[in-house]
Design an enzyme around this catalytic site. Structure first.
Site, mmCIF file in Angstrom:
data_model
loop_
_atom_site.group_PDB
_atom_site.id
_atom_site.type_symbol
_atom_site.label_atom_id
_atom_site.label_comp_id
_atom_site.label_asym_id
_atom_site.label_seq_id
_atom_site.Cartn_x
_atom_site.Cartn_y
_atom_site.Cartn_z
ATOM 1 N N ARG A 1 -5.030 -9.234 10.413
ATOM 2 C CA ARG A 1 -5.278 -7.970 11.116
ATOM 3 C C ARG A 1 -5.730 -6.957 10.081
ATOM 4 O O ARG A 1 -5.016 -6.685 9.120
ATOM 5 C CB ARG A 1 -4.017 -7.473 11.824
ATOM 6 C CG ARG A 1 -4.311 -6.470 12.955
ATOM 7 C CD ARG A 1 -3.030 -5.831 13.481
ATOM 8 N NE ARG A 1 -2.429 -5.049 12.443
ATOM 9 C CZ ARG A 1 -1.117 -5.045 12.150
ATOM 10 N NH1 ARG A 1 -0.260 -5.763 12.824
ATOM 11 N NH2 ARG A 1 -0.662 -4.293 11.177
ATOM 12 N N GLU B 1 -5.513 -1.676 4.899
ATOM 13 C CA GLU B 1 -5.246 -2.973 4.254
ATOM 14 C C GLU B 1 -5.600 -4.078 5.239
ATOM 15 O O GLU B 1 -5.828 -3.814 6.426
ATOM 16 C CB GLU B 1 -3.763 -3.103 3.876
ATOM 17 C CG GLU B 1 -2.850 -3.118 5.085
ATOM 18 C CD GLU B 1 -1.518 -3.837 4.849
ATOM 19 O OE1 GLU B 1 -1.354 -4.529 3.836
ATOM 20 O OE2 GLU B 1 -0.647 -3.708 5.722
ATOM 21 N N ASN C 1 -3.879 -7.607 6.653
ATOM 22 C CA ASN C 1 -2.646 -8.397 6.671
ATOM 23 C C ASN C 1 -3.019 -9.847 6.921
ATOM 24 O O ASN C 1 -3.572 -10.165 7.970
ATOM 25 C CB ASN C 1 -1.737 -7.922 7.804
ATOM 26 C CG ASN C 1 -1.390 -6.452 7.664
ATOM 27 O OD1 ASN C 1 -0.543 -6.087 6.858
ATOM 28 N ND2 ASN C 1 -2.057 -5.597 8.423
ATOM 29 N N SER D 1 1.540 -8.711 13.215
ATOM 30 C CA SER D 1 2.289 -8.710 14.472
ATOM 31 C C SER D 1 1.713 -7.752 15.513
ATOM 32 O O SER D 1 0.726 -7.069 15.275
ATOM 33 C CB SER D 1 3.756 -8.396 14.196
ATOM 34 O OG SER D 1 3.847 -7.167 13.542
ATOM 35 N N LYS E 1 -2.288 -6.399 -2.261
ATOM 36 C CA LYS E 1 -2.940 -5.118 -2.529
ATOM 37 C C LYS E 1 -3.813 -5.218 -3.789
ATOM 38 O O LYS E 1 -4.844 -4.567 -3.888
ATOM 39 C CB LYS E 1 -1.888 -4.020 -2.708
ATOM 40 C CG LYS E 1 -0.810 -3.944 -1.597
ATOM 41 C CD LYS E 1 -1.299 -3.341 -0.331
ATOM 42 C CE LYS E 1 -0.219 -2.948 0.669
ATOM 43 N NZ LYS E 1 0.321 -3.997 1.527
ATOM 44 N N LYS F 1 0.737 1.925 -4.346
ATOM 45 C CA LYS F 1 1.160 0.755 -3.569
ATOM 46 C C LYS F 1 1.600 -0.411 -4.446
ATOM 47 O O LYS F 1 0.829 -0.889 -5.278
ATOM 48 C CB LYS F 1 0.006 0.272 -2.688
ATOM 49 C CG LYS F 1 -0.488 1.291 -1.682
ATOM 50 C CD LYS F 1 -1.432 0.622 -0.688
ATOM 51 C CE LYS F 1 -1.808 1.574 0.423
ATOM 52 N NZ LYS F 1 -2.533 0.876 1.507
ATOM 53 N N GLU G 1 4.639 -6.031 1.587
ATOM 54 C CA GLU G 1 4.185 -5.928 2.979
ATOM 55 C C GLU G 1 5.353 -5.473 3.833
ATOM 56 O O GLU G 1 6.506 -5.611 3.458
ATOM 57 C CB GLU G 1 3.712 -7.301 3.486
ATOM 58 C CG GLU G 1 2.597 -7.924 2.681
ATOM 59 C CD GLU G 1 1.317 -7.139 2.756
ATOM 60 O OE1 GLU G 1 1.060 -6.504 3.798
ATOM 61 O OE2 GLU G 1 0.567 -7.137 1.768
ATOM 62 N N GLY G 2 5.012 -4.986 5.019
ATOM 63 C CA GLY G 2 6.064 -4.724 6.001
ATOM 64 C C GLY G 2 6.460 -3.265 6.135
ATOM 65 O O GLY G 2 7.332 -2.925 6.915
ATOM 66 N N ARG H 1 -1.726 1.866 16.619
ATOM 67 C CA ARG H 1 -0.368 2.366 16.352
ATOM 68 C C ARG H 1 -0.473 3.839 15.986
ATOM 69 O O ARG H 1 -1.409 4.233 15.286
ATOM 70 C CB ARG H 1 0.270 1.599 15.195
ATOM 71 C CG ARG H 1 0.624 0.172 15.551
ATOM 72 C CD ARG H 1 1.046 -0.601 14.321
ATOM 73 N NE ARG H 1 -0.026 -0.621 13.327
ATOM 74 C CZ ARG H 1 0.137 -1.013 12.071
ATOM 75 N NH1 ARG H 1 1.313 -1.399 11.635
ATOM 76 N NH2 ARG H 1 -0.884 -1.004 11.235
HETATM 77 P P1 ADP Z 1 2.298 -2.441 4.331
HETATM 78 O O1 ADP Z 1 1.776 -3.723 3.815
HETATM 79 O O2 ADP Z 1 3.658 -2.112 3.860
HETATM 80 O O3 ADP Z 1 2.118 -2.323 5.814
HETATM 81 P P2 ADP Z 1 0.126 -0.532 4.129
HETATM 82 O O4 ADP Z 1 -0.878 -0.532 3.050
HETATM 83 O O5 ADP Z 1 -0.344 -0.961 5.453
HETATM 84 O O6 ADP Z 1 1.384 -1.362 3.622
HETATM 85 O O7 ADP Z 1 0.744 0.929 4.240
HETATM 86 C C1 ADP Z 1 1.781 1.243 5.127
HETATM 87 C C2 ADP Z 1 1.469 2.526 5.860
HETATM 88 O O8 ADP Z 1 1.274 3.591 4.939
HETATM 89 C C3 ADP Z 1 0.202 2.459 6.683
HETATM 90 O O9 ADP Z 1 0.457 1.944 7.960
HETATM 91 C C4 ADP Z 1 -0.225 3.915 6.699
HETATM 92 O O10 ADP Z 1 0.477 4.637 7.705
HETATM 93 C C5 ADP Z 1 0.218 4.435 5.349
HETATM 94 N N1 ADP Z 1 -0.887 4.321 4.372
HETATM 95 C C6 ADP Z 1 -1.169 3.264 3.600
HETATM 96 N N2 ADP Z 1 -2.259 3.485 2.843
HETATM 97 C C7 ADP Z 1 -2.674 4.717 3.137
HETATM 98 C C8 ADP Z 1 -3.763 5.530 2.689
HETATM 99 N N3 ADP Z 1 -4.624 5.101 1.768
HETATM 100 N N4 ADP Z 1 -3.889 6.777 3.220
HETATM 101 C C9 ADP Z 1 -3.012 7.222 4.142
HETATM 102 N N5 ADP Z 1 -1.977 6.507 4.610
HETATM 103 C C10 ADP Z 1 -1.793 5.266 4.115
HETATM 104 MG MG MG Z 2 0.249 -2.261 6.911
#
Ligand code: ADP
Ligand code: MG
Length: 474
Positions: free
Chosen positions: A125, A144, A146, A151, A305, A364, A368-369, A450
């Site tokens: 996703r 990102e 996944n 899910s 990442k 970051k 994940e999660g 979401r």
């Molecule tokens: P995870 O693998 O933990 O889901 P993500 O990279 O998807 O990590 O980041 C988790 C959440 O943090 C995202 O759903 C988003 O709400 C916020 N986020 C992540 N990266 C960014 C970004 N570059 N700018 C703004 N919000 C971010």
């Molecule tokens: Mg995410």
């Protein structure tokens, strides 16, 4: 972007009535989750959190996200087959990040032994936010991708019906009829079914590898049901069960409680806390087997990442997708600024920039999660502490995406009804199947929207921050 229901947003009476209808509609449609108190039983369940109203999504960006999905599928698949790329990209990370290092060791061990698996199934996703430029024009920027346990493909198939009802109750029938049909669960199941068929043993089962704590079981059941409808047997097991009762035969066929397993679909295994020593052994056993793993360990690593950051470097996409300049351009257009914190001048420079202006970035780790990223003052403090140590290479830096907020109501069990300023994240599900070197399926399987209140920096529905939503494409 003003939604066509702005006029009713502040009509408390109408909103209260609509919220009561919405919650019952969610229960009727099966937008369900087990409760925190009883996460492993279905005697008491509740609705999964969702928005009262759909959220506007610009049609050009919505289409762009769908159009680039097949490219991302091919890209992830290419990375997973490129041992040198993964080795080179993750070299600095695995020196300092034990979790990634352990996954990587399994990857290398399986390659050295020779892959028994010949059919590959990817379910991913790709998540995006709509970055608001200085002139107010939104742009699609990837958060990102996944590649494991992506899910909500199940529950999200059911939210549009809830939102259709809400809009009708609020006198917005025309808008209700514009909400798109969306059924990722079916698309995911079609991929699993194809992999099962190519595995070629009609009596073999599909095994969902599930968590110890299974609050989100209904989301998974949606995919399971689609498989049962096709007369494919599904079993649910944990790593612990695999450790105790799984085995490989001489041809590395995987047997679980005496049944041959054709496909292992992981909804677990992406966090350090999912593993103790026995679970690592179970993971290794699964990876060594002939069964189709969704994902195989190389594909899981392709979703780190660090890989995402490396992809944004000049020339990297071109090397991974040679002679596909259009796909490369479509993918690159979705990238936000991503920066390596590897030791050296470039890393020193970006670390200093982020310390001086932390609100421009997200820090970051390889996790994940949800709930792992660092923002603002916390980002500054952590980076300050590790700026001169190799520990910093376990993180990447990313430009912070700043979407235009919109007003909505987030419905959560036992929470008061109140209006919040919200931002949304769009995910597109991708499914592909490869047999040997030949890609036999490559699809976008549906979407997930979401939404969260702006006061939360991080996200995730399972993490308790974001809620399910439906795009109102304008
Ligand atoms: P995870 O693998 O933990 O889901 P993500 O990279 O998807 O990590 O980041 C988790 C959440 O943090 C995202 O759903 C988003 O709400 C916020 N986020 C992540 N990266 C960014 C970004 N570059 N700018 C703004 N919000 C971010
Ligand atoms: Mg995410």
């Amino acid at each position: 972007m003003a939604a066509p229901w702005e006029d009713v947003l502040r009509d408390t009476g109408a909103i209260r009535e609509a919220a009561a209808v919405a919650v019952d509609a969610a229960l009727l449609e099966g937008v369900l989750m087990r409760t925190e108190g009883e996460p492993n039983a279905s005697d008491v369940v509740n609705y999964a959190p969702f928005t009262l109203l759909p959220s506007s999504v610009p049609s050009a960006l919505f289409e762009q996200a769908y159009e680039v999905q097949q490219d991302f599928n091919l890209l992830v698949d290419a990375i997973s087959q490129n041992k040198e790329f993964l080795e080179h990209t993750l070299a600095s990370t695995i020196k300092v990040d034990d979790f990634t290092a352990r996954l990587f060791r399994i990857h290398m061990q399986v390659l050295e032994e020779g892959l028994a698996q010949s059919v590959f199934l990817g379910i991913n996703r790709s998540d995006y936010m709509f970055d608001c430029g200085v002139d107010g024009t939104p742009a699609l920027k990837q958060i990102e991708i996944n590649t494991i346990a992506a899910s909500f493909g199940g529950l999200t198939s059911r939210t549009a019906a809830v939102h259709r009802r809400v809009l009708k109750v609020l006198g917005k029938s025309k808008e209700a009829s514009c909400l798109l049909h969306n059924n990722p669960a079916k698309g995911l199941a079609l991929g699993i079914a194809k992999a099962w068929e190519l595995y070629g043993s009609p009596s073999a089962v599909v095994m969902f590898l599930v968590e110890e704590v299974q609050r989100n079981i209904f989301d998974q059941r949606c995919v399971e049901n689609e498989l049962w409808n096709r007369d494919i047997r599904v079993i649910r097991r944990r790593f612990r069960d695999v450790f105790e009762n799984a085995s490989l035969d001489d041809a590395k066929r995987l047997y679980m409680d005496g049944q041959e397993v054709a496909v292992v679909y992981y909804r677990e295994g992406y966090m350090p806390k999912n593993y103790d020593q026995q679970n690592w052994e179970a993971r290794l056993l699964l990876e060594r087997s002939r069964a189709v793993k969704c994902p195989d360990i190389a594909t899981q690593l392709a979703g780190t990442k660090k890989v995402q950051q490396e992809l944004s470097q000049p020339g990297v996409l071109e090397r991974l997708l040679p002679s596909q300049p259009e796909a490369v351009a479509r993918i690159r257009a979705t990238f936000a600024g991503l920066y390596s914190l590897d030791m050296g001048e470039e890393g020193d420079k970006i670390a200093a920039t982020a310390i001086a202006d932390p609100d421009r970035f997200v820090l970051k780790p390889q996790r994940e999660g949800g709930g792992n990223n660092l923002y603002g003052e916390e980002l500054r403090q952590v980076l300050e502490k590790i700026r001169d140590s190799p520990e910093r290479t376990s993180y990447i830096l990313m430009d912070k995406i700043k979407p235009q907020p919109a007003m909505n109501y987030l419905l959560r069990a036992h929470s008061p009804l109140q209006m919040s300023k919200c931002i949304s994240e769009l995910g597109i599900f991708g499914v592909y199947v490869r047999q040997g070197k030949k890609v036999v399926m490559n699809k976008a399987a549906g979407h997930l929207l979401r939404t969260k209140a702006v006061d939360h920096v991080d996200g995730g529905v399972a993490a308790g921050v974001a809620v399910l939503d439906t795009p109102y494409v304008v």
